[in-house]
Write a protein that holds these residues in place. Structure first.
Motif, PDB file in Angstrom:
ATOM      1  N   ARG A 270       0.831  -1.217   0.000  1.00  0.00           N
ATOM      2  CA  ARG A 270       0.000   0.000   0.000  1.00  0.00           C
ATOM      3  C   ARG A 270       0.855   1.252   0.000  1.00  0.00           C
ATOM      4  N   ILE A 271       1.955   1.240   0.753  1.00  0.00           N
ATOM      5  CA  ILE A 271       2.849   2.399   0.758  1.00  0.00           C
ATOM      6  C   ILE A 271       3.497   2.563  -0.611  1.00  0.00           C
TER       7      ILE A 271
ATOM      8  N   GLU B 260       2.339   1.623  -3.526  1.00  0.00           N
ATOM      9  CA  GLU B 260       1.332   2.084  -4.479  1.00  0.00           C
ATOM     10  C   GLU B 260       1.019   3.567  -4.294  1.00  0.00           C
ATOM     11  N   SER B 261       0.980   4.024  -3.045  1.00  0.00           N
ATOM     12  CA  SER B 261       0.618   5.418  -2.763  1.00  0.00           C
ATOM     13  C   SER B 261       1.791   6.381  -2.917  1.00  0.00           C
ATOM     14  N   PHE B 262       3.016   5.894  -2.726  1.00  0.00           N
ATOM     15  CA  PHE B 262       4.202   6.757  -2.762  1.00  0.00           C
ATOM     16  C   PHE B 262       5.305   6.113  -3.591  1.00  0.00           C
ATOM     17  N   SER B 263       5.004   5.794  -4.820  1.00  0.00           N
ATOM     18  CA  SER B 263       5.986   5.093  -5.660  1.00  0.00           C
ATOM     19  C   SER B 263       7.260   5.910  -5.864  1.00  0.00           C
TER      20      SER B 263
ATOM     21  N   LYS C  47       9.972  12.293   1.198  1.00  0.00           N
ATOM     22  CA  LYS C  47       8.601  11.769   1.292  1.00  0.00           C
ATOM     23  C   LYS C  47       8.276  11.226   2.682  1.00  0.00           C
TER      24      LYS C  47
ATOM     25  N   ASP D 197       5.138  12.709   4.454  1.00  0.00           N
ATOM     26  CA  ASP D 197       3.909  12.320   3.745  1.00  0.00           C
ATOM     27  C   ASP D 197       3.549  10.862   4.032  1.00  0.00           C
TER      28      ASP D 197
ATOM     29  N   PHE E 282       0.306   9.388   6.122  1.00  0.00           N
ATOM     30  CA  PHE E 282      -0.505   8.308   5.569  1.00  0.00           C
ATOM     31  C   PHE E 282      -0.666   7.178   6.596  1.00  0.00           C
TER      32      PHE E 282
ATOM     33  N   GLU F 232      -4.576   7.311   7.470  1.00  0.00           N
ATOM     34  CA  GLU F 232      -5.287   6.432   6.539  1.00  0.00           C
ATOM     35  C   GLU F 232      -6.019   5.344   7.345  1.00  0.00           C
TER      36      GLU F 232
END
Length: 165
Positions: free
Chosen positions: A7-8, A10-13, A34, A37, A41, A45
């Motif tokens: 998930r990390i 995918e969200s912060f590639s 990053k 951020d 998340f 999240e």
């Protein structure tokens, strides 16, 4: 790869460096730009819900270009999962974002890392020494290049194994 790390990623590639899992413990490394951020998340999240900060620490890798690794460990009380969030910084620019705005409990732990390793935390509300004296100027005691017996005036002490009997 573990679903939290996926998930990390995918969200912060653009900030995802890598992930490891060992005996159920997940560690995710991100770029320092990053870091905040990703931490936000993890905190806000709903699927993550990391509401408890366990620990902040650092590692000295003196032969690496990015010498220092800063590590935050989080736990979700409701979801019952944990994660270790890491980032690397070079000795020449030893600064990372503070996470005290997300977890108040990071305050003293980040101060300890600052005091022992010299890593500064940007936007920390009270970044000052916590373990060493305010006037301590001999370096950072947990860095690998710090002498085992200290520096300066400590060299004049007689150690127990050196005292003649």
């Amino acid at each position: 790869m573990h679903q939290l790390a996926t998930r990390i990623q995918e969200s912060f590639s653009d900030g995802f460096v890598g992930a490891t899992e060992w005996r159920g413990d997940v560690a995710v490394t991100v770029t320092r730009d990053k870091l905040h951020d990703v931490a936000k998340f993890l905190r806000h999240e709903p699927g993550m819900d990391f509401d408890y900060i366990v620990h902040v620490s650092s590692v000295d890798w003196p032969d690496d270009e990015e010498r220092f690794e800063v590590v935050w460990e989080f736990y979700s009380i409701r979801k019952r999962h944990r994660i270790r969030l890491k980032t690397r910084v070079p000795e020449s620019d030893c600064v990372v974002d503070s996470l005290t705005d997300l977890w108040k409990g990071a305050d003293f732990m980040e101060r300890e890392v600052y005091d022992m390793m010299g890593i500064r935390f940007r936007n920390h509300p009270d970044l000052r020494r916590i373990l060493m004296p305010d006037d301590f100027t001999e370096g950072y005691p947990l860095r690998k290049d710090f002498p085992l017996r200290g520096k300066g005036w400590r060299d004049t002490f007689e150690f127990l194994d050196e005292i003649p009997r």
